[in-house]
Design a protein around this motif. Structure first.
Motif, short mmCIF file in Angstrom:
data_model
loop_
_atom_site.label_atom_id
_atom_site.label_comp_id
_atom_site.label_asym_id
_atom_site.label_seq_id
_atom_site.Cartn_x
_atom_site.Cartn_y
_atom_site.Cartn_z
N VAL A 257 54.80 45.56 44.00
CA VAL A 257 54.58 44.28 43.34
C VAL A 257 53.39 43.54 43.96
N ALA A 258 53.19 43.72 45.25
CA ALA A 258 52.03 43.11 45.92
C ALA A 258 50.78 43.95 45.74
N ALA A 259 50.95 45.28 45.68
CA ALA A 259 49.79 46.15 45.50
C ALA A 259 49.11 45.89 44.16
N GLY A 260 49.87 45.49 43.15
CA GLY A 260 49.25 45.18 41.87
C GLY A 260 48.27 44.04 41.96
N VAL A 261 48.58 43.01 42.74
CA VAL A 261 47.66 41.87 42.92
C VAL A 261 46.41 42.32 43.65
N ILE A 262 46.58 43.16 44.68
CA ILE A 262 45.42 43.63 45.44
C ILE A 262 44.53 44.51 44.58
N ARG A 263 45.13 45.35 43.74
CA ARG A 263 44.33 46.21 42.85
C ARG A 263 43.50 45.38 41.89
N VAL A 264 44.10 44.33 41.36
CA VAL A 264 43.35 43.46 40.44
C VAL A 264 42.14 42.86 41.13
N HIS A 265 42.32 42.43 42.36
CA HIS A 265 41.19 41.84 43.08
C HIS A 265 40.12 42.87 43.41
N LEU A 266 40.52 44.04 43.91
CA LEU A 266 39.53 45.04 44.30
C LEU A 266 38.75 45.57 43.11
N ALA A 267 39.37 45.55 41.95
CA ALA A 267 38.68 46.04 40.75
C ALA A 267 37.69 45.03 40.21
N SER A 268 37.84 43.76 40.59
CA SER A 268 36.94 42.72 40.07
C SER A 268 36.52 41.78 41.18
N ARG A 269 36.04 42.35 42.28
CA ARG A 269 35.61 41.53 43.40
C ARG A 269 34.46 40.62 43.00
N PRO A 270 34.49 39.36 43.42
CA PRO A 270 33.37 38.48 43.08
C PRO A 270 32.13 38.82 43.90
N GLY A 271 30.97 38.59 43.33
CA GLY A 271 29.72 38.76 44.07
C GLY A 271 29.19 40.17 44.12
N ILE A 272 29.76 41.13 43.35
CA ILE A 272 29.26 42.50 43.41
C ILE A 272 28.52 42.90 42.14
N SER A 273 28.34 41.93 41.25
CA SER A 273 27.65 42.24 40.00
C SER A 273 26.15 42.06 40.09
N THR A 274 25.64 41.63 41.25
CA THR A 274 24.20 41.44 41.40
C THR A 274 23.52 42.76 41.73
N ALA A 275 22.23 42.82 41.51
CA ALA A 275 21.49 44.05 41.77
C ALA A 275 21.40 44.36 43.25
N ALA A 276 21.48 43.34 44.09
CA ALA A 276 21.36 43.56 45.53
C ALA A 276 22.69 43.91 46.19
#
Length: 291
Positions: free
Chosen positions: A185-204
């Motif tokens: 039940v807690a792993a589901g929350v962590i998976r959601v975050h790791l799949a959409s981490r903020p700040g990784i959509s930039t080219a750098a």
């Protein structure tokens, strides 16, 4: 030797000081009268409680010189809860080392165990992290590492992606020497975050190895930011972590928990003592096998 005085006594400009009688710039209006700048500076080391108003701080009166300082003066200073305890400690240790004063018993700064959340608050915190609808996924994942494993926020925000992996029975995380199962039940929350981490959509920053990246490329999320958002959600980090550890040391020896969760044994043992648990007779199994 007293410090040199840059002002000159001038009766036409300044009133007479009730202590030294000279006419220097007035600094304080004490019960005995007007006291000049230099007499106030001489008396600044006089700490105590005013008998009239109950104020704790600088009081009128001559402070003892360094060679006149006694154990009573030290005890009075520290007993009044002065905010300059750290500076006084450093100065007294230096003075004793230089043999400028007689040997004094300098009290050590004693730190308590800190705040402690109740068991109900701990359960409410876990429920809030699992069911919260507006709290960002990153902060929910950070809070889960705090509530389930008692990890300090300063360490959680620096975790890397290779600390998480999918095992045969679900997600596992490595905090110390072993991989630890994460409840589904807690792993589901962590998976959601790791799949959409903020700040990784930039080219750098497309392949950022940080599990909790911040707004700047290559930087982790700031620990104060995480602590503030969790606190606003009703999850105080220090009190919650203390409760988690007290519950864990009631179920497992501190030496085992320290190795599995990546903390020093002294920290785990401190929580065990706070919980009233005694594992001094517990055998260290890995060491026993090696012998």
């Amino acid at each position: 030797m007293p410090a040199p005085r840059k002002y000159t006594s001038d009766p036409s400009k300044y009133p007479a000081c009730v202590r030294c009688g000279s006419c220097y710039p007035a600094s304080r209006h004490w019960p005995e009268g007007i006291v000049c700048f230099y007499c106030v500076r001489e008396a600044r080391n006089c700490q105590g409680t005013c008998a009239a108003c109950g104020h704790v701080g600088i009081l009128p009166g001559e402070a003892p010189t360094l060679d006149e300082c006694s154990q009573h003066d030290v005890d009075t200073w520290f007993g009044n809860g002065t905010s300059t305890r750290g500076d006084a400690n450093n100065f007294l240790y230096w003075a004793v080392k230089q043999r400028l004063v007689s040997k004094l018993a300098i009290p050590w700064a004693r730190h308590g165990n800190g705040p402690l959340a109740s068991e109900k608050d701990h359960i409410d915190a876990l429920r809030a992290l699992l069911l919260h609808q507006t709290l960002p996924a990153a902060h929910r994942a950070i809070g889960i590492m705090l509530v389930l494993f008692g990890q300090p926020l300063a360490r959680v925000v620096t975790m890397r992606m290779d600390a998480f992996r999918e095992g045969p029975n679900g997600m596992v995380v490595k905090l110390g020497r072993d991989w630890i199962d994460v409840p589904e039940v807690a792993a589901g929350v962590i998976r959601v975050h790791l799949a959409s981490r903020p700040g990784i959509s930039t080219a750098a920053n497309p392949d950022c190895p940080l599990a909790f990246p911040g707004r700047m490329p290559g930087r982790t999320m700031h620990v104060y930011s995480a602590a503030t958002i969790l606190r606003e959600a009703g999850i105080p980090a220090m009190a919650t972590r203390s409760r988690v550890w007290i519950q864990m040391v009631r179920e497992a020896p501190p030496a085992v928990l320290a190795g599995a969760l990546g903390v020093i044994p002294k920290t785990a043992m401190r929580y065990a003592e706070q919980a009233g648990m005694d594992y001094l007779g517990y055998a260290n199994l890995p060491r026993f096998q090696e012998e």
